[in-house]
Design an enzyme around this catalytic site. Structure first.
Site, PDB file in Angstrom:
ATOM      1  N   GLU A   1     -28.251  -6.315 -53.446  1.00 29.54           N
ATOM      2  CA  GLU A   1     -28.657  -5.821 -52.135  1.00 29.54           C
ATOM      3  C   GLU A   1     -29.431  -4.514 -52.218  1.00 29.54           C
ATOM      4  OE1 GLU A   1     -26.244  -4.650 -48.139  1.00 29.54           O
ATOM      5  OE2 GLU A   1     -25.986  -6.689 -48.883  1.00 29.54           O
TER       6      GLU A   1
ATOM      7  N   SER B   1     -22.056  -2.634 -50.633  1.00 27.42           N
ATOM      8  CA  SER B   1     -22.023  -4.000 -51.174  1.00 27.42           C
ATOM      9  C   SER B   1     -23.187  -4.172 -52.144  1.00 27.42           C
ATOM     10  CB  SER B   1     -22.133  -5.018 -50.037  1.00 27.42           C
ATOM     11  OG  SER B   1     -21.038  -4.918 -49.164  1.00 27.42           O
TER      12      SER B   1
ATOM     13  N   ARG C   1     -30.222  -9.522 -43.965  1.00 29.31           N
ATOM     14  CA  ARG C   1     -30.453  -8.406 -44.882  1.00 29.31           C
ATOM     15  C   ARG C   1     -31.887  -8.389 -45.413  1.00 29.31           C
ATOM     16  NH1 ARG C   1     -26.997  -7.941 -42.290  1.00 29.31           N
ATOM     17  NH2 ARG C   1     -24.789  -7.666 -42.710  1.00 29.31           N
TER      18      ARG C   1
END
Length: 378
Positions: free
Chosen positions: A370, A250, A166
């Protein structure tokens, strides 16, 4: 340059927070996008680009700067130098799930497990999006981008983007700045030509999610259908009639920790090795071999652990929210913070900080957000 009347960012982001920026530019072509960015960079004003708005958490105060909306669109199919594969060059503003649908329709494999992820194609490499063991790093060949420092357009190989879990050199992590300040104009992927035929699926995580045995053969269309069904059951496919989808997906990253730290967590906590062990090949010339072979160095891979599991087992169940707050955890998935009806960014941030504190207190781990945070602090 197509400057427009600024819209409230609450109308353009999936978390539904944020006021209208001082200035807004809609760029529908690559040339418009490059010109807009060069103009903004020359002015020195604060700025950010906006695609699908699904990975942004924007503060309550109006943004004192320029928002450039990337509205470019289009897929170009090209031959690959490798037999049995196809290249797709896709404009940055193209809807990601529309790209996946196109690939599946044409029997191209490599991104089908990432069906239903909201947002645009240009944002995908920035955080190396992924789902069920599939990540864009596995198919990404190169990107065209424009650098803020020079204003020049360049084609950059995937290997130079620092793609990790990520992350990339382009990502604005919470509390830091990107290693390379640039905006992606287009993305080139290399996908496997399956012709829509069933084939065995590699990757334990994807097979487990879909209930497949190692030798089960399925089509890319079957995978897409079942991934979309799974994501819908978790409120992870945008649906205006489902309040659980008013989120940034998320909100916290699954944590990547050392194997030693992972052993301190309860055995029930789901975990996956980040990288497989590497087989080392040692070649010793026969004329110099003295009968002794040094021990092969070994490395223990880091471990990715489930942030959703950590949240739920710190005592915060699905649907949790403070009294009178309009922000709450999704009723379907503990990893999604949702706007339950005109919640402010302050309400969502309060909930996020509380979750971080509970997980840290229970497991000694600080979860990292995130989404990109603009004008808001945790």
């Amino acid at each position: 340059m197509p400057e427009v009347v600024p819209l409230p960012l609450a109308e353009l982001t999936t978390l539904r927070t944020g006021g209208a920026p001082e200035r807004m530019i809609d760029a529908a072509t690559r040339d418009e996008l490059v010109d807009a960015l060069r103009d903004v960079w020359q002015s020195g004003d604060p700025w950010f680009v906006l695609g699908g708005g699904s990975n942004l958490f924007v503060g309550d105060e109006p943004f004192d700067g320029t928002v450039v909306r990337i509205l470019t669109n289009g897929i170009e199919r090209m031959p690959s130098p490798r037999p049995g594969r196809t290249l797709l060059r896709v404009e940055a503003g193209h809807d990601w799930d529309a790209l996946v649908a196109y690939a599946v329709e044409h029997g191209l494999a490599g991104i089908e497990a990432m069906s239903g992820i909201p947002g645009t194609v240009g944002a995908a490499p920035v955080q190396n999006i992924g789902a069920y063991g599939q990540e864009i790093v596995q198919t990404l060949v190169e990107v065209d981008l424009v650098d803020e420092s020079t204003g020049e357009v360049a084609t950059v190989p995937a290997a130079e983007l620092g793609l990790g879990f990520r992350t990339s050199v382009l990502k604005h992590h919470y509390g830091s700045v990107p290693e390379r300040r640039a905006v992606i104009l287009s993305v080139t992927l290399e996908l496997l030509e399956t012709g829509g035929e069933p084939r065995p699926i590699g990757g334990d995580q994807l097979r487990a999610a879909l209930g497949l045995a190692p030798d089960d053969a399925v089509t890319v269309a079957w995978i897409r259908e079942h991934v979309l069904s799974t994501r819908r059951s978790k409120g992870m496919v945008l649906d205006p009639d489902d309040p659980d989808t008013a989120s940034a997906g998320s909100f916290f990253q699954n944590a990547v920790v050392s194997a030693a730290f992972a052993r301190t967590l309860p055995d029930a906590c789901p975990r996956w090795p980040v990288a497989p062990d590497v087989d080392h090949l040692l070649v010793i010339p026969l004329e110099s071999f003295d009968g002794y072979v040094a021990p092969t160095p070994t490395s223990v891979p880091d471990v990715k652990v489930s942030a959703a599991w950590l949240i739920e087992h710190s005592g915060l169940r699905k649907g949790f929210r403070f009294p009178r707050s309009r922000a709450g955890l999704s009723t379907k998935h503990a990893l999604a913070l949702t706007n339950r009806g005109s919640a402010t960014a302050a309400e969502l941030a309060e909930l996020a900080r509380y979750i971080q504190g509970r997980v840290q207190s229970e497991f000694g781990l600080i979860l990292q957000p995130e989404p990109v945070l603009v004008g808001v602090e945790l």
